[in-house]
Design a protein around this motif. Structure first.
Motif, short mmCIF file in Angstrom:
data_model
loop_
_atom_site.label_atom_id
_atom_site.label_comp_id
_atom_site.label_asym_id
_atom_site.label_seq_id
_atom_site.Cartn_x
_atom_site.Cartn_y
_atom_site.Cartn_z
N ILE A 31 27.32 40.62 47.92
CA ILE A 31 28.11 40.50 49.33
C ILE A 31 27.72 39.31 50.19
N GLN A 32 26.39 39.31 50.40
CA GLN A 32 25.75 38.15 51.44
C GLN A 32 26.13 36.72 50.73
N MET A 33 25.94 36.51 49.40
CA MET A 33 26.30 35.22 48.59
C MET A 33 27.71 35.03 48.93
N LYS A 34 28.60 36.10 48.58
CA LYS A 34 29.97 35.81 48.98
C LYS A 34 30.28 35.36 50.41
N ARG A 35 29.65 36.22 51.19
CA ARG A 35 30.01 35.71 52.62
C ARG A 35 29.51 34.08 52.83
N GLN A 36 28.56 33.65 52.39
CA GLN A 36 27.93 32.15 52.56
C GLN A 36 28.86 31.45 51.57
N LEU A 37 29.20 31.61 50.46
CA LEU A 37 30.18 30.79 49.76
C LEU A 37 31.55 30.68 50.58
N LEU A 38 32.08 31.68 51.04
CA LEU A 38 33.29 31.61 51.69
C LEU A 38 33.18 30.72 52.97
N ALA A 39 32.05 30.60 53.54
CA ALA A 39 31.58 29.80 54.90
C ALA A 39 31.09 28.36 54.44
N GLY A 40 31.32 28.14 53.16
CA GLY A 40 31.17 26.64 52.72
C GLY A 40 29.94 26.15 52.29
N GLN A 58 24.05 37.89 33.26
CA GLN A 58 24.35 39.08 33.78
C GLN A 58 25.88 38.57 34.74
N PRO A 59 26.73 39.78 34.82
CA PRO A 59 28.12 39.43 35.27
C PRO A 59 28.33 39.18 36.68
N GLY A 60 27.21 39.38 37.50
CA GLY A 60 27.30 38.98 39.03
C GLY A 60 27.77 37.44 39.32
N VAL A 61 27.32 36.36 38.35
CA VAL A 61 27.78 35.17 38.87
C VAL A 61 29.08 34.90 38.41
N ILE A 62 29.70 35.57 37.70
CA ILE A 62 31.24 35.76 37.19
C ILE A 62 31.96 36.16 38.41
N TRP A 63 31.69 37.61 38.85
CA TRP A 63 32.10 38.22 39.71
C TRP A 63 32.17 37.51 41.14
N THR A 68 35.33 34.39 45.19
CA THR A 68 35.35 33.53 46.13
C THR A 68 36.29 32.18 45.94
N GLY A 69 36.61 32.04 44.52
CA GLY A 69 37.44 31.09 44.14
C GLY A 69 36.34 29.66 43.83
N LEU A 108 32.98 25.51 35.67
CA LEU A 108 33.72 26.65 35.13
C LEU A 108 34.40 27.42 36.18
N HIS A 109 35.49 27.38 35.89
CA HIS A 109 36.67 28.26 37.02
C HIS A 109 36.92 29.49 36.56
N VAL A 110 37.00 30.61 37.48
CA VAL A 110 37.26 31.94 37.24
C VAL A 110 38.38 32.40 38.05
N SER A 111 39.42 32.67 37.58
CA SER A 111 40.78 33.18 38.33
C SER A 111 40.39 34.30 39.12
N PRO A 112 41.04 34.17 40.22
CA PRO A 112 40.94 35.35 41.09
C PRO A 112 41.52 36.52 40.46
N ASP A 113 42.26 36.39 39.82
CA ASP A 113 43.35 37.45 39.00
C ASP A 113 42.73 37.80 37.58
N ALA A 114 41.48 37.33 37.51
CA ALA A 114 40.89 37.83 35.97
C ALA A 114 40.68 39.30 35.83
N ASP A 115 41.06 39.61 34.86
CA ASP A 115 40.90 40.98 34.46
C ASP A 115 39.69 41.21 33.78
N ASP A 116 39.30 42.43 33.33
CA ASP A 116 37.71 42.65 32.64
C ASP A 116 37.32 41.55 31.56
N ASP A 117 38.61 41.82 30.64
CA ASP A 117 38.49 40.98 29.51
C ASP A 117 38.12 39.57 29.65
N GLU A 118 38.75 38.81 30.70
CA GLU A 118 38.50 37.51 31.12
C GLU A 118 37.38 37.34 31.57
#
Length: 136
Positions: A31-40, A58-63, A68-69, A108-118
């Protein structure tokens, strides 16, 4: 201990650190990393967790990329010789005079709409990039 060591090295270069792992404080750290990424801000972390298995992403980096895009840049450093530690990941500290090679893969880009399989497929793609003989 590994996290403190990484944070100390990061601090030496003027980078901040967010502490957390899959076994301790991971959700809070993401959550902290998400905030920081969204802040640039830029983020860097080791994606194979604190206890391994080594070289298994582990899946955290993909999440985080999905949430965040932000693209993921797979970066790998290898040394031709050094001191290998008797740790879960067989960490190698390059010796003076060693040749260190740094490989950086395309984003490597991950779609914000990615489902569990993606998400699972992207996690595996990142793992394969990091473990490939040569990053492409």
């Amino acid at each position: 201990f590994d996290g403190e060591w990484i944070a100390a090295v990061s601090g030496h270069f003027g980078w901040g650190a967010v502490r957390g792992s899959s076994s301790r404080g991971g959700a809070r750290a993401l959550i902290q990393m998400k905030r920081q990424l969204l802040a640039g801000e830029l983020m860097a972390f080791t994606p194979d967790g604190p206890r391994g298995p080594a070289r298994v992403v582990q899946p955290g980096v993909i999440w985080l990329a999905r949430a965040t895009g932000a693209p993921v840049l797979a970066v790998r450093a290898e040394a031709n010789y050094g001191r290998e530690f008797n740790s879960w990941d067989r960490h190698l500290l390059p010796a003076p005079g060693a040749t260190v090679t740094i490989d950086i893969a395309p984003p490597l880009h991950v779609s914000p709409d990615a489902d569990d399989d993606e998400v699972a497929a992207k996690r595996l793609e990142l793992e394969e990039l990091l473990n490939a003989p040569v990053l492409v």
